[in-house]
Design an enzyme around this catalytic site. Sequence first.
Site, mmCIF file in Angstrom:
data_model
loop_
_atom_site.group_PDB
_atom_site.id
_atom_site.type_symbol
_atom_site.label_atom_id
_atom_site.label_comp_id
_atom_site.label_asym_id
_atom_site.label_seq_id
_atom_site.Cartn_x
_atom_site.Cartn_y
_atom_site.Cartn_z
ATOM 1 C CG ASP A 186 -10.909 -18.898 61.729
ATOM 2 O OD1 ASP A 186 -10.671 -18.099 62.649
ATOM 3 O OD2 ASP A 186 -11.995 -18.986 61.152
ATOM 4 C CB THR A 219 5.028 -28.907 64.741
ATOM 5 O OG1 THR A 219 5.747 -28.221 65.775
ATOM 6 C CG2 THR A 219 5.794 -28.804 63.434
ATOM 7 N N GLY A 220 2.209 -27.559 66.478
ATOM 8 C CA GLY A 220 1.440 -27.749 67.711
ATOM 9 C C GLY A 220 0.918 -26.410 68.164
ATOM 10 C CG HIS A 243 -5.747 -13.011 65.762
ATOM 11 N ND1 HIS A 243 -4.994 -11.946 65.369
ATOM 12 C CD2 HIS A 243 -6.511 -13.346 64.696
ATOM 13 C CE1 HIS A 243 -5.295 -11.651 64.110
ATOM 14 N NE2 HIS A 243 -6.223 -12.474 63.689
ATOM 15 C CD GLN A 284 -12.186 -10.042 58.999
ATOM 16 O OE1 GLN A 284 -11.763 -9.006 58.515
ATOM 17 N NE2 GLN A 284 -13.469 -10.274 59.163
ATOM 18 N N GLY A 343 -17.936 -19.897 68.168
ATOM 19 C CA GLY A 343 -18.251 -21.286 68.521
ATOM 20 C C GLY A 343 -18.936 -22.063 67.403
#
Length: 332
Positions: free
Chosen positions: A13, A320-321, A42, A174, A250
């Site tokens: 992640d 950056t986003g 992903h 991973q 989740g």
Amino acid sequence: MPCTVIVGAFWGDEGKGKIISYLALKDKLDFCVRTGSVNAAHTVWDGEKRYALHMVPAAFLYPRCRLLIGAGANIQVPQLLKEVEMTNVKDRMGVDQQASVIEEKHSVQDKNSAHLRGIGTTGWGVGPALEERVRRTAKLARDIPELKPFLADTVTEVNDGIDAGKKVLLEGTQGFMLSLYFGTYPYVTGRDTGAAAIASEAGVGPTRVDDVVIVYKSFMTRVGAGPLPGEMTKEEAQNKGWFETAAGTGRDRRSAPFDFDLARKTAKINGATQAALTKLDSIFPKCRGARKLEALPTGARQFLKEIEDRTAVPVVLIGTGPDARDIIDLRK
Ligand code: IMP
Ligand code: MG
């Protein structure tokens, strides 16, 4: 970047999906080979549209990229077919005939095992499926009628591609600290997740890899059980804006500040030649959407410099986003 491996530095992640989708579009990748299995999601943003891909390579955003699943990977057939449909990549998706297959029974075994519950697995059944592969009773892609249209000799395709100077990306899944060999055992996944293993699963020899890009997130997260150095409470994470939930399951992600010593260690063991840093905007909100180094505040630049000094690896891609294009690209 003729042949590049993308590896996650910590517990997954880190934002590999975003980095891969950017490279696919920017470098016009010819091949992207996904490794690992369905446990890893992903996330790819295309403008307002969000994809959480468990099987289809994250490079799908670039429409001319050939998408492959390597021989060492493990396929969850219904999920793959669903994603192929959703991303509309039927004509350019290839599955290695020797990739193994996860069945529903593996997920049941995963969920019913008290030991695996204690580890906090994703429940997809990847561990039990790999056990069967080691026992040599697993089904392979070539045994599954629904996969027939996709079957390919991905190993030859990719190696011929490298010979022809094509741009090849080997997509790790991973993170390194979830490696069966090098991670926080027994709180790990069922395979080695390092750069060497990614190349191995794709069938590419170590001397043919030109770059290993290690992906760091600006803070660390982990889902499931096991140690997380510097772990903060959920409330602290929420206050800092670092609280996340898993793209796949989740579940709440646990979080901790960036660990420079761990970053150094994982860069070395993976032989990283370059680093990508994602989510800089979550610790320095003024960075949001920046596409130039000059636009970053001093604190963010100091953070980047400290990572480079402590890991001895240049940070060449800075996220950056969320959008694939929200990136500062410092590669030559
Ligand atoms: P498994 O891979 O489902 O057997 O789960 C083993 C451990 O790895 C658990 O702690 C999972 O939460 C973690 N894990 C597996 N895949 C991922 C991933 O893609 N991202 C983050 N954690 C993962
Ligand atoms: Mg993920």
